[in-house]
Enzyme design. Structure first.
Site, PDB file in Angstrom:
ATOM      1  N   ASP A  14       0.854  -1.173   0.000  1.00 39.93           N
ATOM      2  CA  ASP A  14       0.000   0.000   0.000  1.00 39.93           C
ATOM      3  C   ASP A  14       0.899   1.235   0.000  1.00 39.93           C
ATOM      4  OD1 ASP A  14      -2.308   1.557   0.184  1.00 39.93           O
ATOM      5  OD2 ASP A  14      -2.209   1.601   2.369  1.00 39.93           O
ATOM      6  N   ASP A 214      -0.970  -1.316   6.299  1.00 42.88           N
ATOM      7  CA  ASP A 214      -1.102  -0.902   7.703  1.00 42.88           C
ATOM      8  C   ASP A 214      -2.490  -0.405   8.073  1.00 42.88           C
ATOM      9  OD1 ASP A 214      -1.181   1.450   6.311  1.00 42.88           O
ATOM     10  OD2 ASP A 214       0.241   2.517   7.587  1.00 42.88           O
ATOM     11  N   ASP A 218      -6.549  -2.474   4.184  1.00 41.18           N
ATOM     12  CA  ASP A 218      -5.598  -3.487   3.730  1.00 41.18           C
ATOM     13  C   ASP A 218      -5.865  -4.855   4.330  1.00 41.18           C
ATOM     14  OD1 ASP A 218      -4.111  -1.536   2.288  1.00 41.18           O
ATOM     15  OD2 ASP A 218      -3.136  -0.927   4.142  1.00 41.18           O
TER      16      ASP A 218
END
Length: 326
Positions: A14, A214, A218
């Site tokens: 990400d 995080d 996700d």
């Protein structure tokens, strides 16, 4: 599962926290006609104080720096990968991405899209604000790339991994980061389900896929990946969904973990070889294979010592992992 990330495997990351600092700051405010910057800060901060998204924290902190107290909120609701909405001081407010805000104020938002595009091309994330169905302005949040990111990605590539970014951010913002870091691929404007589906697609095509993230968005992808890697600075749900947590949130830790995993598997194979060799040599001798030729038998004392030596050699070899260079 780390040792299964062989050459040609995919590392999916990400943008926020895994590639960038993860400490976004409110950089620009572009009020629409009829609105003021202070008003925009207050309305947006009022909603975002109830959100766990990293961008929300930047907006709230930006208001506090200017001693702007968030107004009371009622009817707060959050849409994953969209934004937040609620009633602030009697006014219907929405804060989020373009598609989320567009539902209420499609026509007026076109006036802000051009200005937002310029900010996105600079790597900033544009957050749109609508008040009572009218576009109120754009907040630009900047999250610089970590100084260690380029080094971390180079280490992962040296291990044979391809690096692909999955993010819910705008395509322009994602492209800016991807170009700066020379990533192997980028997929932007992905909601949580799309991230998880992409990881599943990679695995169905025969790739070993690791996912690093995080945030709440996700979590599904972390659970879907061959190896889920959460940042220790991230949300609890991300950490619970992952198999590995990097305490420092430094991507270089992924490369170290892979090296340690590969070294551990190599060490296990060596230990099995040692144990097998001892048994191959020791069992025939204990059974008297040397007696017809040399009149030798293996006494119980020597047999016990040999078995102890086997255990000691395996333990000593395993302890060598302490000196593996990661």
């Amino acid at each position: 599962a780390l040792e299964r990330l062989e050459r040609g495997s995919i590392a999916l990351v990400d943008k926020t926290g895994t590639l960038t600092e993860g400490r976004p700051e409110l950089a620009d405010i572009l009020p629409a006609e009829g609105f003021e910057a202070r008003e925009l800060r207050q309305l947006a901060a009022a909603l975002e104080q109830n959100s766990e998204h990293p961008l929300a924290g930047a907006i709230v902190a930006g208001a506090r720096k200017r001693n702007i107290a968030p107004a009371p909120v009622s009817g707060f609701r959050s849409t994953p990968a969209g934004g937040v909405a609620g009633t602030v001081a009697g006014r219907a407010v929405k804060v989020g991405n373009l598609d989320f805000a567009r539902n209420d104020s499609a026509a007026g938002l076109r006036l802000l899209e051009g200005a937002a595009a310029k900010l996105q091309e600079e790597g900033k994330t544009a957050v749109f604000v609508a008040v009572d169905g009218v576009p109120a302005g754009v907040l630009a949040v900047a999250d610089p790339i970590k100084e260690t990111t380029a080094e971390a990605l180079a280490e992962l590539r040296s291990l044979g991994l391809r690096i692909i970014m999955l993010t819910g951010d705008n395509r322009r913002t994602a492209a800016f980061v991807a170009d700066r870091l020379d990533l192997d691929g980028v997929h932007a404007e992905f909601d949580p389900a799309a991230k998880a589906a992409h990881v599943a697609k990679m695995r169905s095509e025969g790739f070993k896929a690791a996912m690093a993230g995080d945030g709440i968005n996700d979590a599904p992808a972390l659970g879907e990946a061959e190896v889920g890697i959460a940042m220790g600075t991230g949300t609890d749900v991300a950490i619970q969904s992952a198999g590995i947590t990097l305490v420092s949130g430094d991507l270089r830790g992924i490369a170290k973990a892979i090296r340690l995993g590969r070294a551990t598997l190599h060490n296990i194979r060596q230990n099995l070889a040692f144990a097998f060799l001892y048994n191959v040599l020791g069992i025939p001798v204990a059974a008297g294979a040397l007696y017809p030729l040399f009149g030798l038998l293996l006494s119980p004392i020597l047999a016990g010592a040999a078995m102890s030596l086997s255990s000691v050699s395996v333990i000593a070899n395993a302890l060598r992992l302490r000196w593996v260079r990661l």
